[in-house]
Design a protein around this motif. Sequence first.
Motif, mmCIF file in Angstrom:
data_model
loop_
_atom_site.group_PDB
_atom_site.id
_atom_site.type_symbol
_atom_site.label_atom_id
_atom_site.label_comp_id
_atom_site.label_asym_id
_atom_site.label_seq_id
_atom_site.Cartn_x
_atom_site.Cartn_y
_atom_site.Cartn_z
ATOM 1 N N PRO A 71 33.678 12.370 10.826
ATOM 2 C CA PRO A 71 32.624 12.055 11.797
ATOM 3 C C PRO A 71 31.776 13.268 12.195
ATOM 4 C CG PRO A 71 34.775 11.268 12.545
ATOM 5 C CD PRO A 71 35.017 12.137 11.365
ATOM 6 N N TRP A 72 32.174 14.470 11.825
ATOM 7 C CA TRP A 72 31.444 15.670 12.259
ATOM 8 C C TRP A 72 30.634 16.301 11.147
ATOM 9 C CZ3 TRP A 72 31.335 16.656 17.382
ATOM 10 C CH2 TRP A 72 32.286 15.970 18.152
ATOM 11 N N ALA A 73 31.089 16.108 9.884
ATOM 12 C CA ALA A 73 30.386 16.701 8.747
ATOM 13 C C ALA A 73 29.659 15.614 7.972
ATOM 14 C CB ALA A 73 31.382 17.414 7.841
ATOM 15 N N ALA A 74 28.409 15.897 7.595
ATOM 16 C CA ALA A 74 27.638 14.907 6.847
ATOM 17 C C ALA A 74 28.221 14.735 5.449
ATOM 18 C CB ALA A 74 26.183 15.352 6.757
ATOM 19 N N ARG A 75 28.830 15.806 4.946
ATOM 20 C CA ARG A 75 29.359 15.797 3.586
ATOM 21 C C ARG A 75 30.504 16.789 3.564
ATOM 22 N NH1 ARG A 75 27.818 19.074 -0.333
ATOM 23 N NH2 ARG A 75 26.108 19.910 0.908
ATOM 24 N N VAL A 76 31.622 16.413 2.917
ATOM 25 C CA VAL A 76 32.746 17.345 2.800
ATOM 26 C C VAL A 76 33.000 17.601 1.316
ATOM 27 C CG1 VAL A 76 35.158 17.809 3.389
ATOM 28 C CG2 VAL A 76 33.751 16.419 4.933
ATOM 29 N N PRO A 77 32.543 18.745 0.789
ATOM 30 C CA PRO A 77 32.772 19.035 -0.630
ATOM 31 C C PRO A 77 34.276 19.079 -0.921
ATOM 32 C CG PRO A 77 31.309 20.677 0.387
ATOM 33 C CD PRO A 77 31.863 19.836 1.490
ATOM 34 N N PRO A 78 34.695 18.689 -2.143
ATOM 35 C CA PRO A 78 36.119 18.635 -2.482
ATOM 36 C C PRO A 78 36.867 19.943 -2.192
ATOM 37 C CG PRO A 78 34.791 17.724 -4.270
ATOM 38 C CD PRO A 78 33.834 18.221 -3.250
ATOM 39 N N LEU A 79 36.200 21.074 -2.427
ATOM 40 C CA LEU A 79 36.848 22.362 -2.179
ATOM 41 C C LEU A 79 37.141 22.554 -0.682
ATOM 42 C CD1 LEU A 79 37.671 24.501 -4.143
ATOM 43 C CD2 LEU A 79 35.532 25.727 -3.691
ATOM 44 N N ALA A 80 36.202 22.113 0.154
ATOM 45 C CA ALA A 80 36.397 22.207 1.611
ATOM 46 C C ALA A 80 37.553 21.309 2.025
ATOM 47 C CB ALA A 80 35.122 21.810 2.339
ATOM 48 N N ARG A 81 37.617 20.138 1.440
ATOM 49 C CA ARG A 81 38.697 19.190 1.743
ATOM 50 C C ARG A 81 40.042 19.828 1.389
ATOM 51 N NH1 ARG A 81 37.848 14.475 4.394
ATOM 52 N NH2 ARG A 81 36.096 13.990 3.048
ATOM 53 N N ARG A 82 40.080 20.486 0.227
ATOM 54 C CA ARG A 82 41.335 21.109 -0.206
ATOM 55 C C ARG A 82 41.757 22.229 0.761
ATOM 56 N NH1 ARG A 82 41.508 24.204 -5.730
ATOM 57 N NH2 ARG A 82 40.270 22.399 -6.359
ATOM 58 N N LEU A 83 40.792 23.047 1.173
ATOM 59 C CA LEU A 83 41.113 24.135 2.113
ATOM 60 C C LEU A 83 41.596 23.556 3.440
ATOM 61 C CD1 LEU A 83 38.161 26.611 1.426
ATOM 62 C CD2 LEU A 83 40.580 26.943 0.853
ATOM 63 N N ALA A 84 40.926 22.519 3.914
ATOM 64 C CA ALA A 84 41.309 21.900 5.183
ATOM 65 C C ALA A 84 42.730 21.347 5.087
ATOM 66 C CB ALA A 84 40.322 20.795 5.551
ATOM 67 N N GLU A 85 42.992 20.650 3.989
ATOM 68 C CA GLU A 85 44.312 20.021 3.870
ATOM 69 C C GLU A 85 45.430 21.048 3.699
ATOM 70 O OE1 GLU A 85 43.543 16.940 1.004
ATOM 71 O OE2 GLU A 85 42.643 15.686 2.590
ATOM 72 N N SER A 86 45.119 22.197 3.069
ATOM 73 C CA SER A 86 46.164 23.217 2.860
ATOM 74 C C SER A 86 46.338 24.138 4.060
ATOM 75 C CB SER A 86 45.851 24.092 1.656
ATOM 76 O OG SER A 86 45.423 23.333 0.582
ATOM 77 N N LEU A 87 45.247 24.462 4.739
ATOM 78 C CA LEU A 87 45.331 25.548 5.736
ATOM 79 C C LEU A 87 45.205 25.078 7.187
ATOM 80 C CD1 LEU A 87 43.357 28.260 3.736
ATOM 81 C CD2 LEU A 87 45.798 28.257 4.258
ATOM 82 N N TRP A 88 44.961 23.803 7.411
ATOM 83 C CA TRP A 88 44.929 23.264 8.778
ATOM 84 C C TRP A 88 46.226 22.544 9.069
ATOM 85 C CZ3 TRP A 88 39.435 20.624 9.103
ATOM 86 C CH2 TRP A 88 38.465 21.635 9.232
ATOM 87 N N PRO A 89 46.748 22.595 10.290
ATOM 88 C CA PRO A 89 46.267 23.466 11.365
ATOM 89 C C PRO A 89 46.443 24.939 10.995
ATOM 90 C CG PRO A 89 48.012 21.961 12.128
ATOM 91 C CD PRO A 89 47.937 21.849 10.646
ATOM 92 N N GLY A 90 45.459 25.754 11.405
ATOM 93 C CA GLY A 90 45.546 27.181 11.128
ATOM 94 C C GLY A 90 44.243 27.885 11.456
ATOM 95 N N PRO A 91 44.275 29.234 11.421
ATOM 96 C CA PRO A 91 43.121 30.023 11.868
ATOM 97 C C PRO A 91 42.011 30.143 10.825
ATOM 98 C CG PRO A 91 44.964 31.470 11.390
ATOM 99 C CD PRO A 91 45.458 30.069 11.155
ATOM 100 N N LEU A 92 41.544 28.974 10.345
ATOM 101 C CA LEU A 92 40.446 28.918 9.383
ATOM 102 C C LEU A 92 39.368 27.989 9.920
ATOM 103 C CD1 LEU A 92 39.298 29.455 6.477
ATOM 104 C CD2 LEU A 92 40.322 27.246 5.872
ATOM 105 N N THR A 93 38.128 28.466 9.949
ATOM 106 C CA THR A 93 36.991 27.639 10.360
ATOM 107 C C THR A 93 36.113 27.403 9.146
ATOM 108 O OG1 THR A 93 37.016 28.436 12.640
ATOM 109 C CG2 THR A 93 34.921 27.593 11.821
ATOM 110 N N LEU A 94 35.760 26.127 8.917
ATOM 111 C CA LEU A 94 34.897 25.774 7.784
ATOM 112 C C LEU A 94 33.508 25.414 8.294
ATOM 113 C CD1 LEU A 94 37.412 23.542 5.782
ATOM 114 C CD2 LEU A 94 36.802 25.938 5.329
#
Length: 327
Positions: A71-94
């Motif tokens: 609901p916050w991003a107009a588009r989530v590229p696959p690489l961003a999705r992978r980083l989010a799924e691997s490193l969240w929760p955590g100190p990473l902002t995309l």
Amino acid sequence: MRLDASQPQAIERAAAVLRAGGLVAFPTETVYGLGADASNPDAVARIFEAKGRPRAHPLIVHLADAAALDPWAARVPPLARRLAESLWPGPLTLVLPRHRRVPPAVTGGRDTVALRVPDHPVALALLRAFGGGIAAPSANRFGHVSPTTAAHVLADLGDAVDAVLDGGPCEVGVESTIVDMTGPTPRLLREGGVPVETVEAIAGCPVERRARPGEAPGTLRWHYAPRARLLAVAPGELAGAIAEASARHRRVAALWPAELGAPPAGLAAVVAFSLDPARAAERLYAALREADARGAQVIVAPLPPGDGLAAAVRDRLVRAAARREDE
Ligand code: TXA
Ligand code: MG
């Protein structure tokens, strides 16, 4: 109002303050954030007033989990999705393309939005109880040292914040790593709690290290600054820098790593520090505030060597030291 996060009702009371358009400071694993309902432009405006922060500096929207990205991003590229799924929760902002429902007040009018899921039980409980996105910068006055305890928040912002959820000291101690995912390759906008090498290992591609000027407004050359003048030097130059500063100033404080043995005599304050990257990050902001509180005119600090968190600590020290040179 200070709320002890371990007390029953504290989270619910804080969530009610957010729903009413108020400001809640809350702990994350990095630093304390100054939160407001990210979908309420009036509440978000109060963050900028409380901090004295320029309105063009965009805020990070905090979410309860990676599934809340869409609901916050107009588009989530696959690489961003992978980083989010691997490193969240955590100190990473995309940084991602902004969904049109995100108020421009949050993004400083940009067409991108910064998102992260913090790795802290109190932050996550608040996000779940609130049920929406929480826009939150670090809970300090603009340009000042970031807060890693509830007492730091109260010292900086006092009555400007409606509630401070006290969840104890932050464990990481420096802000999140910010990676811009809107271009063809990931780009590092700020070093922080997740080593950029870890991001690269998961992304399977290099992260571009050089942000274009103005790309992460708010990552100004001077920032994170104590009141005293700060000198940040290589560990081997620490004793020399202290001697030189002491020849010219009466009250010299040092952030002194125990690894270097006994500190030189004659310092106005010796503040415990470390060259171990994780320990240095955890101590950094509290140590700078402690040196200020002890009336230092000059603070001398070592730049911890190494990658990852050490690079983030060096980045903050160099920026904090730059302030007075610019003035
Ligand atoms: O660890 C953290 O990130 C902490 C905790 C509270 O989550 N927050 C934090 O927020 O450090 P703040 O506002 O002090 O720093 C956020 C940085 C700013 O430098 C801002 O310019 C950048 O994020 N930023 C936010 N939105 C952006 C966007 N759309 N594009 C580029 N940079 C952005
Ligand atoms: Mg900040």
